[in-house]
Motif scaffolding. Structure first.
Motif, PDB file in Angstrom:
ATOM      1  N   VAL A 196      23.450 117.863  20.066  1.00 13.81           N
ATOM      2  CA  VAL A 196      22.729 116.654  19.655  1.00 13.81           C
ATOM      3  C   VAL A 196      21.673 116.337  20.710  1.00 13.81           C
ATOM      4  O   VAL A 196      21.994 115.933  21.827  1.00 13.81           O
ATOM      5  CB  VAL A 196      23.684 115.457  19.493  1.00 13.81           C
ATOM      6  CG1 VAL A 196      22.891 114.206  19.107  1.00 13.81           C
ATOM      7  CG2 VAL A 196      24.745 115.754  18.449  1.00 13.81           C
ATOM      8  N   ASP A 197      20.412 116.553  20.356  1.00  9.44           N
ATOM      9  CA  ASP A 197      19.345 116.232  21.307  1.00  9.44           C
ATOM     10  C   ASP A 197      18.254 115.359  20.697  1.00  9.44           C
ATOM     11  O   ASP A 197      17.265 115.047  21.363  1.00  9.44           O
ATOM     12  CB  ASP A 197      18.731 117.493  21.918  1.00  9.44           C
ATOM     13  CG  ASP A 197      18.349 118.533  20.890  1.00  9.44           C
ATOM     14  OD1 ASP A 197      18.137 118.159  19.719  1.00  9.44           O
ATOM     15  OD2 ASP A 197      18.274 119.716  21.251  1.00  9.44           O
ATOM     16  N   PHE A 226      24.535 108.104  23.490  1.00  7.59           N
ATOM     17  CA  PHE A 226      23.913 109.426  23.576  1.00  7.59           C
ATOM     18  C   PHE A 226      22.994 109.453  24.799  1.00  7.59           C
ATOM     19  O   PHE A 226      21.765 109.464  24.671  1.00  7.59           O
ATOM     20  CB  PHE A 226      23.112 109.729  22.307  1.00  7.59           C
ATOM     21  CG  PHE A 226      23.934 109.801  21.052  1.00  7.59           C
ATOM     22  CD1 PHE A 226      24.508 111.001  20.650  1.00  7.59           C
ATOM     23  CD2 PHE A 226      24.144 108.670  20.275  1.00  7.59           C
ATOM     24  CE1 PHE A 226      25.270 111.072  19.490  1.00  7.59           C
ATOM     25  CE2 PHE A 226      24.902 108.729  19.116  1.00  7.59           C
ATOM     26  CZ  PHE A 226      25.474 109.932  18.725  1.00  7.59           C
ATOM     27  N   PRO A 227      23.559 109.452  26.001  1.00  3.83           N
ATOM     28  CA  PRO A 227      22.732 109.361  27.212  1.00  3.83           C
ATOM     29  C   PRO A 227      21.775 110.534  27.368  1.00  3.83           C
ATOM     30  O   PRO A 227      20.750 110.409  28.049  1.00  3.83           O
ATOM     31  CB  PRO A 227      23.765 109.321  28.345  1.00  3.83           C
ATOM     32  CG  PRO A 227      25.010 109.916  27.765  1.00  3.83           C
ATOM     33  CD  PRO A 227      24.999 109.536  26.319  1.00  3.83           C
ATOM     34  N   GLN A 228      22.073 111.666  26.732  1.00  2.00           N
ATOM     35  CA  GLN A 228      21.185 112.820  26.830  1.00  2.00           C
ATOM     36  C   GLN A 228      19.845 112.577  26.145  1.00  2.00           C
ATOM     37  O   GLN A 228      18.891 113.337  26.343  1.00  2.00           O
ATOM     38  CB  GLN A 228      21.861 114.067  26.238  1.00  2.00           C
ATOM     39  CG  GLN A 228      22.043 114.069  24.721  1.00  2.00           C
ATOM     40  CD  GLN A 228      23.333 113.428  24.257  1.00  2.00           C
ATOM     41  OE1 GLN A 228      23.881 112.566  24.930  1.00  2.00           O
ATOM     42  NE2 GLN A 228      23.837 113.860  23.105  1.00  2.00           N
ATOM     43  N   VAL A 407      30.358 106.798  17.379  1.00  2.00           N
ATOM     44  CA  VAL A 407      29.564 107.902  16.838  1.00  2.00           C
ATOM     45  C   VAL A 407      29.097 108.850  17.939  1.00  2.00           C
ATOM     46  O   VAL A 407      28.793 110.021  17.688  1.00  2.00           O
ATOM     47  CB  VAL A 407      28.370 107.363  16.015  1.00  2.00           C
ATOM     48  CG1 VAL A 407      27.302 106.746  16.914  1.00  2.00           C
ATOM     49  CG2 VAL A 407      27.779 108.443  15.124  1.00  2.00           C
ATOM     50  N   GLY A 408      29.063 108.365  19.183  1.00  2.00           N
ATOM     51  CA  GLY A 408      28.696 109.229  20.300  1.00  2.00           C
ATOM     52  C   GLY A 408      29.663 110.371  20.523  1.00  2.00           C
ATOM     53  O   GLY A 408      29.331 111.358  21.201  1.00  2.00           O
ATOM     54  N   LEU A 409      30.874 110.272  19.953  1.00  2.00           N
ATOM     55  CA  LEU A 409      31.845 111.363  20.078  1.00  2.00           C
ATOM     56  C   LEU A 409      31.361 112.628  19.388  1.00  2.00           C
ATOM     57  O   LEU A 409      31.838 113.728  19.699  1.00  2.00           O
ATOM     58  CB  LEU A 409      33.193 110.940  19.493  1.00  2.00           C
ATOM     59  CG  LEU A 409      33.926 109.811  20.224  1.00  2.00           C
ATOM     60  CD1 LEU A 409      35.195 109.432  19.477  1.00  2.00           C
ATOM     61  CD2 LEU A 409      34.250 110.215  21.658  1.00  2.00           C
ATOM     62  N   PRO A 467      32.916 108.058  32.396  1.00  2.00           N
ATOM     63  CA  PRO A 467      31.591 107.418  32.308  1.00  2.00           C
ATOM     64  C   PRO A 467      30.869 107.646  30.978  1.00  2.00           C
ATOM     65  O   PRO A 467      29.749 108.168  30.934  1.00  2.00           O
ATOM     66  CB  PRO A 467      30.833 108.054  33.477  1.00  2.00           C
ATOM     67  CG  PRO A 467      31.449 109.402  33.638  1.00  2.00           C
ATOM     68  CD  PRO A 467      32.911 109.203  33.337  1.00  2.00           C
ATOM     69  N   HIS A 468      31.525 107.262  29.895  1.00  2.00           N
ATOM     70  CA  HIS A 468      30.888 107.307  28.577  1.00  2.00           C
ATOM     71  C   HIS A 468      31.580 106.277  27.693  1.00  2.00           C
ATOM     72  O   HIS A 468      32.810 106.267  27.590  1.00  2.00           O
ATOM     73  CB  HIS A 468      30.996 108.697  27.947  1.00  2.00           C
ATOM     74  CG  HIS A 468      30.174 108.842  26.692  1.00  2.00           C
ATOM     75  ND1 HIS A 468      30.584 108.338  25.476  1.00  2.00           N
ATOM     76  CD2 HIS A 468      28.959 109.405  26.470  1.00  2.00           C
ATOM     77  CE1 HIS A 468      29.665 108.598  24.557  1.00  2.00           C
ATOM     78  NE2 HIS A 468      28.666 109.244  25.134  1.00  2.00           N
TER      79      HIS A 468
END
Length: 716
Positions: A196-197, A226-228, A407-409, A467-468
């Motif tokens: 996921v980017d 989605f820190p990326q 949803v970030g999972l 940390p997420h």
């Protein structure tokens, strides 16, 4: 039970050439005979690619065509203790149509006595997933696909699915070629998983009162999930319906970019359309005039008496006759119809674009109606593009829910079915492959490693500090599910200490299920949270709890000069759920010593007026329900409104009234309505009343006593 399992096994053919013990697997592929004939090789290849991922699968051909048989086999597989985690239904697999379970949906509330069964029942595969729920079979539909069930009064009245599922039902696929193509697309997605980017989120017309604060905060929250995506080149795309009059083209065009992996689409909808657009706000006098002309033509067109309709609008609005020109002319009608229809996305629109987005969340009503011959989410998933799976709803869906929960999972390689299992309502389903997953974007952790720790409370406690936000939320969710002894204090500590918006939202949501003093404490604090969604939910929980200890914080919120639009909508509604004398006392305290000669005075007066106005709602309701001269029809209307309007000040008089035995129909309706007070600070009074009714076999007939049992189960 043994007899039903044996019958089911006789009715199902197991095609398991590679498994010596076919039921001892982690995933079940259940397909109808037509699908097996048309795409048997592709189905076997799908099972093979899952096995390569460590997810052993069994292929089951459904020859019984009854929902009970399939549920029995799935339950046997789950009870075998070999870790069954999910299933997928391919083709015309029976659709459970559930009744007496509307409290398990986010919004669906339809009179089951008034409307046809196919409309007033909820199509839901939770029937196959949640083995704690107890159902009684009522009848099959004449179409051979729908099977109607009632949720038993003695059943648990909450959703805790044991496994996940997905639906692969492709309309208009007589030769199976679309199924073959779709399965090859799925196989390719498993062999070449994306990271996921890039993500798109969209807000449609009317969604969350068009609150800009909600939109802004959602972006901040998504960047935490989605820190990326926080990088130099754009990773998070946002589209608002106001960006263009016909915004659908922007949405569909952006989704043709292979970089957009996930689309979170918030809007209204129907089974065959996404209602994404609206007439753009007029800019200048001429645009306003043209907008009014369009409105007038739409109102006059098709009226029984066009002359009367035209005269009425001319008198009301003071507009000239010329502004109605063309209302009933074919050419203008076609132009108007095409312009208006172009606001929505339909299957034909989707087919014109090569959609590359792998996973789509349809946060909308009806878009996931897989039981119909056409449903818009299927146009994406089973079309020629790269979309493999979607989350969508079979019936109407609430706006004020937590759509992006955990949803970030997905960026940790969580299978979309497993994610949906944790966040689902009765109506929310995975359309397509529920085992689809992205590759993990975190080199230190992935979903497979997380799942191995789901039963280890010690490891879960450690993950609450990872940390997420969604890893923390996942750990808290499992600790709550596991019955962790100190869960209330842990959730409270996480709420007050976490910098993550979604961790705080999860802590608040889980505390509502505990309904203890920490729930009240955190809800009061959450009314002043920095995250709009947390404030909004706290306002909703004020409505649903009615605890007098929440009144001071609620008054502070509704009198804040910069309260956001959707939060204010919920908070003002909450005023009707509290004693008005208490609220006025808190309002006066709030403004004590304050100069009200300015805007603050207007806020005070507006709030006082809102309190006074809403104080009348419960009074009017109880007068109607208990009135001697009120018709049964009007009584029932007000009783059913209590499903949305939890007037806690009415609990005691309503319970007193139902104990007078006003008649079976009113008793059943009123007891059912009291079941919606499951968060009420005074719910014990309802529980006591239900116990009294259940024990009184002379005054209350069996249907009334069974409804009391159902409400008791909901409130306990």
């Amino acid at each position: 039970m043994k007899k039903s399992i044996v019958s089911a096994m006789l009715a199902l053919t197991l095609l398991t050439p590679t498994f010596s013990q076919p039921l001892n697997v982690r995933f079940a592929i259940i397909a109808d005979s037509k699908s097996m004939t048309a795409a048997g090789n592709e189905i076997k290849e799908y099972a093979s690619v899952l096995k390569a991922e460590g997810l052993d699968a069994v292929i089951i051909e459904d020859r019984w065509k009854h929902a009970d048989s399939i549920r029995s086999v799935l339950r046997k597989m789950y009870d075998s203790g070999h870790g069954l985690e999910g299933t997928v239904f391919i083709g015309e697999i029976p659709v459970p149509m559930l009744r007496d379970a509307q409290h398990l949906t986010s919004a669906f509330k339809m009179d089951q006595d008034r409307y046809p069964w196919n409309r007033s029942s909820v199509p839901s595969d939770r029937f196959y997933e949640d083995f704690d729920l107890e159902f009684t079979f009522l009848k099959p539909d004449t179409n051979g696909l729908y099977f109607y069930y009632t949720l038993n009064p003695s059943s648990p009245q909450v959703l805790t699915p044991d496994i996940y599922s997905g639906r692969i039902r492709i309309p208009d696929d007589s030769d199976g070629s679309k199924l073959q193509a779709y399965l090859w697309k799925v196989i390719e997605a498993h062999k070449n998983p994306d990271i996921v980017d890039e993500l798109l989120f969209f807000a449609g017309h009317g969604y969350n009162s068009n609150s800009m604060t909600a939109r802004i905060d959602e972006k901040v929250a998504l960047l935490q999930q989605f820190p990326q995506l926080s990088r130099q080149d754009k990773g998070l795309e946002y589209i608002d319906y106001t960006f263009d009059e016909h915004i659908k083209n922007s949405i569909l065009s952006l989704m043709t970019d292979e970089m957009v992996d996930i689309a979170l689409l918030h809007h209204h909808g129907a089974y065959d359309a996404q209602y994404v657009g609206s007439e753009k706000a007029a800019n200048g006098v001429q645009q306003n005039i043209e907008s009014i002309k369009f409105y007038l033509r739409s109102k006059v067109r098709g009226a029984n008496d066009t002359v009367e309709a035209k005269n009425r609008y001319m008198e009301w609005l003071g507009v000239p006759d010329s502004w109605f020109r063309g209302a009933n002319e074919k050419g203008q009608t076609e132009i108007d119809s095409a312009w208006f229809a172009d606001m929505d996305i339909i299957a034909q629109d989707v087919a014109e674009y090569d959609i590359k987005t792998r996973f789509i969340m349809f946060d909308a009503c009806f878009n996931g109606s897989f039981h119909r011959d056409e449903f818009i989410s299927g146009a994406y998933v089973f079309g020629e593009g790269r979309t493999v799976a979607a989350q969508a709803n079979t019936v109407n869906s609430l706006q004020d829910k937590y759509p992006n929960e955990m949803v970030g999972l997905l960026s940790y390689g969580m299978r979309v079915g497993e994610w949906n299992r944790m966040v689902c309502f009765l109506e929310s389903h995975i359309i397509g492959d529920p085992t689809f997953r992205f590759a993990s974007s975190d080199p230190k952790l992935d979903a497979d490693r997380m799942m191995k720790r789901a039963g280890n409370n010690g490891m879960l406690v450690k993950l609450t500090s990872y940390p997420h936000p969604d890893v923390q939320s996942w750990a808290l969710w499992h600790l709550h599910s596991n019955g962790y002894p100190d869960i209330s204090n842990l959730l409270t500590d996480k709420y007050f200490s976490s910098p993550y918006m979604n961790t705080r939202m999860t802590a608040l949501k889980l505390l509502t299920q505990l309904k203890d003093d920490n729930f009240v404490r955190v809800t009061a604090a959450a009314l002043n949270d920095s995250y709009e969604l947390v404030r909004r939910f706290a306002a909703i929980y004020c409505q649903e709890s009615g605890d007098p200890r929440l009144a001071p914080a609620l008054i502070r919120l509704v009198t804040h000069p910069n309260v956001s639009k959707r939060v204010n909508y919920q908070a003002v509604d909450a005023l009707a759920c509290f004693d008005s004398t208490l609220l006025m006392r808190e309002l006066d305290k709030r403004f004590e010593g304050t100069d009200t000669a300015n805007y603050l005075g207007l806020i005070y007066n507006q709030t006082a007026a809102n309190i006074s106005k809403r104080a009348g709602y419960p009074r009017e309701s109880i007068e109607t329900i208990t009135g001697a001269d009120v018709t049964e029809k009007n009584k029932l209307f007000d009783i059913r409104s209590l499903r949305n309007l939890t007037y806690h000040t009415l609990i005691e008089p309503l319970c007193e009234y139902v104990l007078t035995a006003p008649g079976e129909k009113l008793e059943v309706a009123l007891i059912e309505a009291l079941g919606w007070f499951n968060y009420s600070y005074n719910r014990q009074h309802i529980i006591d009343t239900c116990n009294t009714i259940m024990a009184d076999t002379e005054r209350f007939p069996e249907p009334v006593r069974l409804e009391a049992l159902r409400t008791l189960k909901r409130l306990e």
